[in-house]
Design an enzyme around this catalytic site. Sequence first.
Site, PDB file in Angstrom:
ATOM      1  N   TYR A  60       4.724 -14.505 -23.309  1.00 25.85           N
ATOM      2  CA  TYR A  60       4.911 -15.152 -22.424  1.00 25.85           C
ATOM      3  C   TYR A  60       5.148 -16.519 -22.850  1.00 25.85           C
ATOM      4  O   TYR A  60       4.896 -16.744 -23.169  1.00 25.85           O
ATOM      5  CB  TYR A  60       3.676 -14.685 -21.157  1.00 25.85           C
ATOM      6  CG  TYR A  60       3.185 -13.266 -21.003  1.00 25.85           C
ATOM      7  CD1 TYR A  60       4.075 -12.889 -21.213  1.00 25.85           C
ATOM      8  CD2 TYR A  60       1.751 -13.562 -20.806  1.00 25.85           C
ATOM      9  CE1 TYR A  60       3.714 -11.694 -20.553  1.00 25.85           C
ATOM     10  CE2 TYR A  60       1.498 -12.033 -19.873  1.00 25.85           C
ATOM     11  CZ  TYR A  60       2.319 -11.204 -20.055  1.00 25.85           C
ATOM     12  OH  TYR A  60       2.122  -9.889 -20.021  1.00 25.85           O
ATOM     13  N   HIS A 126       1.997  -4.114 -26.312  1.00 28.54           N
ATOM     14  CA  HIS A 126       2.471  -4.716 -25.420  1.00 28.54           C
ATOM     15  C   HIS A 126       3.713  -3.255 -24.376  1.00 28.54           C
ATOM     16  O   HIS A 126       3.567  -3.254 -23.581  1.00 28.54           O
ATOM     17  CB  HIS A 126       2.944  -5.388 -25.104  1.00 28.54           C
ATOM     18  CG  HIS A 126       3.754  -6.417 -23.589  1.00 28.54           C
ATOM     19  ND1 HIS A 126       3.823  -7.394 -24.012  1.00 28.54           N
ATOM     20  CD2 HIS A 126       3.388  -6.546 -22.429  1.00 28.54           C
ATOM     21  CE1 HIS A 126       3.732  -7.906 -22.095  1.00 28.54           C
ATOM     22  NE2 HIS A 126       3.854  -7.264 -21.884  1.00 28.54           N
ATOM     23  N   PRO A 206      -0.272  -5.910  -9.202  1.00 28.64           N
ATOM     24  CA  PRO A 206      -0.779  -5.024  -8.414  1.00 28.64           C
ATOM     25  C   PRO A 206      -0.545  -5.763  -6.337  1.00 28.64           C
ATOM     26  O   PRO A 206      -0.877  -4.950  -5.678  1.00 28.64           O
ATOM     27  CB  PRO A 206      -2.585  -5.753  -8.210  1.00 28.64           C
ATOM     28  CG  PRO A 206      -2.395  -6.359  -8.865  1.00 28.64           C
ATOM     29  CD  PRO A 206      -1.308  -7.147  -9.539  1.00 28.64           C
ATOM     30  N   ARG A 209       4.989  -7.540  -7.575  1.00 27.92           N
ATOM     31  CA  ARG A 209       5.419  -8.685  -8.078  1.00 27.92           C
ATOM     32  C   ARG A 209       5.505 -10.055  -6.973  1.00 27.92           C
ATOM     33  O   ARG A 209       6.161 -10.962  -6.287  1.00 27.92           O
ATOM     34  CB  ARG A 209       6.618  -8.728  -8.537  1.00 27.92           C
ATOM     35  CG  ARG A 209       6.235  -7.535  -9.666  1.00 27.92           C
ATOM     36  CD  ARG A 209       7.988  -7.589 -10.975  1.00 27.92           C
ATOM     37  NE  ARG A 209       7.302  -6.977 -11.775  1.00 27.92           N
ATOM     38  CZ  ARG A 209       7.174  -6.876 -12.853  1.00 27.92           C
ATOM     39  NH1 ARG A 209       6.283  -8.216 -12.924  1.00 27.92           N
ATOM     40  NH2 ARG A 209       7.298  -5.733 -13.757  1.00 27.92           N
ATOM     41  N   GLY A 210       4.471 -10.363  -6.079  1.00 24.14           N
ATOM     42  CA  GLY A 210       4.482 -10.921  -5.166  1.00 24.14           C
ATOM     43  C   GLY A 210       4.881 -10.256  -3.688  1.00 24.14           C
ATOM     44  O   GLY A 210       4.921 -11.205  -3.006  1.00 24.14           O
ATOM     45  N   PHE A 211       5.660  -9.441  -3.127  1.00 20.91           N
ATOM     46  CA  PHE A 211       6.095  -8.763  -2.440  1.00 20.91           C
ATOM     47  C   PHE A 211       5.970  -9.142  -1.378  1.00 20.91           C
ATOM     48  O   PHE A 211       5.697  -9.133  -0.453  1.00 20.91           O
ATOM     49  CB  PHE A 211       7.164  -7.515  -2.687  1.00 20.91           C
ATOM     50  CG  PHE A 211       7.556  -6.581  -1.375  1.00 20.91           C
ATOM     51  CD1 PHE A 211       8.846  -6.810  -1.266  1.00 20.91           C
ATOM     52  CD2 PHE A 211       7.328  -5.774  -0.534  1.00 20.91           C
ATOM     53  CE1 PHE A 211       9.665  -6.334  -0.066  1.00 20.91           C
ATOM     54  CE2 PHE A 211       7.328  -5.168   0.276  1.00 20.91           C
ATOM     55  CZ  PHE A 211       9.085  -6.014   0.730  1.00 20.91           C
ATOM     56  N   PHE A 212       4.003  -8.407  -1.495  1.00 22.90           N
ATOM     57  CA  PHE A 212       3.011  -7.895  -0.652  1.00 22.90           C
ATOM     58  C   PHE A 212       2.209  -9.389  -0.220  1.00 22.90           C
ATOM     59  O   PHE A 212       1.890  -8.845   1.225  1.00 22.90           O
ATOM     60  CB  PHE A 212       1.850  -7.005  -0.624  1.00 22.90           C
ATOM     61  CG  PHE A 212       2.365  -5.721  -0.974  1.00 22.90           C
ATOM     62  CD1 PHE A 212       2.564  -5.164   0.117  1.00 22.90           C
ATOM     63  CD2 PHE A 212       3.219  -5.182  -2.194  1.00 22.90           C
ATOM     64  CE1 PHE A 212       3.288  -3.694   0.065  1.00 22.90           C
ATOM     65  CE2 PHE A 212       3.315  -3.584  -2.588  1.00 22.90           C
ATOM     66  CZ  PHE A 212       3.241  -3.491  -1.265  1.00 22.90           C
ATOM     67  N   SER A 213       2.771 -10.893  -0.195  1.00 25.09           N
ATOM     68  CA  SER A 213       2.234 -12.180   0.169  1.00 25.09           C
ATOM     69  C   SER A 213       2.806 -12.147   1.149  1.00 25.09           C
ATOM     70  O   SER A 213       2.736 -12.380   2.157  1.00 25.09           O
ATOM     71  CB  SER A 213       2.421 -12.842  -0.842  1.00 25.09           C
ATOM     72  OG  SER A 213       4.227 -12.995  -1.534  1.00 25.09           O
ATOM     73  N   GLY A 215       6.707 -10.659   2.277  1.00 24.20           N
ATOM     74  CA  GLY A 215       7.706  -9.300   1.986  1.00 24.20           C
ATOM     75  C   GLY A 215       8.779 -10.518   1.803  1.00 24.20           C
ATOM     76  O   GLY A 215       9.452 -10.767   0.562  1.00 24.20           O
TER      77      GLY A 215
END
Length: 343
Positions: A60, A126, A206, A209-213, A215
Site C-alpha cells: 500500500y 498477501h 465488505p 469497494r464502496g459500491f453499497f454506499s 451504487g
Amino acid sequence: MDGVGRMKLGSQGLEVSRQGLGCMGMSSAYGPPKPECEMIALIHHAIDSGITFFDSSDIYGPFTNEILLGKALEGKREKVKFATKFGISFADGKVDVRGDPGYVRAACESSLKRLQMDCIDLYYQHRIDTRIPIEVTMGELKKLVQEGKIKYIGLSEASASTIRRAHAVHPITAVQLEWSLWTRDVEEDIVPTCRELGIGIVAYSPLGRGFFSSGAKLVENMSDDDFRKFLPRFQPENLEHNNHIFERVNEMATRKGCTSSQLALAWVHHQGSDVCPIPGTTKIENLNQNIGALSVKLTSEEMAELESLAFADAFKGERYGASFSSWTWRKSETPDLSSWKDE
C-alpha cells in the site's frame, strides 16, 4: 464507551475488535494519498471509538501506509492489534508475487522498521506464490514466530487446499478474503475449510469497494487514478445491471431505518462470530456509520431477502480484470520439497 466489542480471531488466542479498519485507501489505490494529519486523526478516532484492529500491507503506497500507521500508533501500540502483509512486489515496474524464504524474511524486517515496531501481531501472505510450495513459505514464517518478530500467521486469497497445507506446517490464525453481498464465491469451499480448521475469517471490501454506499453514483466521483475505474463490475456494460440490485438493497435499508452501506455491512457481521469485516474509509463520518452497522439486527427472513437480491452470481463482472488474475485466491504448487530442505 466501546460499542464495538471484541471477538476471538482464530484458535491461537488473538483477540480483536469485532470490526477492523482497512487502511489501503488512505495511501493508495482509491485515488491520491490522503493528508497524513487527517488520516492520523481518523486512526485515533477509530481507537477512541473501539476499533482496535488495523490492516495494512507493504504494497500500500507502496510502503507509505505502513509508515503512516507507525506514526499514528506511536504511544498507542498496547491498545491495538496490527496486521500487515507481504508477497506482492512492484520491482522494476512489474507485479511479482513472491513467497521464497529470503524474500519473506527481508519483507518482515523492512515492515518492522517502517512501522517502528518490534513485533507484528498478524502477518499475512498477501498473495500465493504458485512457484513456491506453501510449506516452504510457511517454514520461514514459523521461524519468524519463534524469533518473536510476528505473533500470528495469516493467508490472503488462498485456495482451500493451500490453507490446509499451510495449516499443517503451523496454525493459521486468519484467512483474509473478499466477502460481501456482491462477492460470495468463498462460501462454497474456503469459508467451510476455515471453520473446520478453527481459522478466523477477515472480510475485506465488505461494502463492495464502496459500491453499497451509493451504487453507480460512486463512479462519478472517482479520480482518474482510482483503480476501481478499471474493475469489470464498474464498467458501463455491467454497472447498470448492478445498480438495479443496489437500488433494491437501498429500498430495504430505507425500510430498516439504516443506510445501504450499514445494511450491507450488517449482513457480513451476521455471517458468524468468527468473521471480522475490515471496511476501509478515509472519513470520520463514514467510520461512525460503519460502526453503526454493528447495531443493525437482521432476522433470518431479512437475511434471506438480502440473499435473494444478491445471490452468488447476481452481479455482472469479475472481481478483478484479466491483468489482475493473479490477485484472486490461488493454489500453491507442489514441486519436490526435497530441493527446498535446509542443507
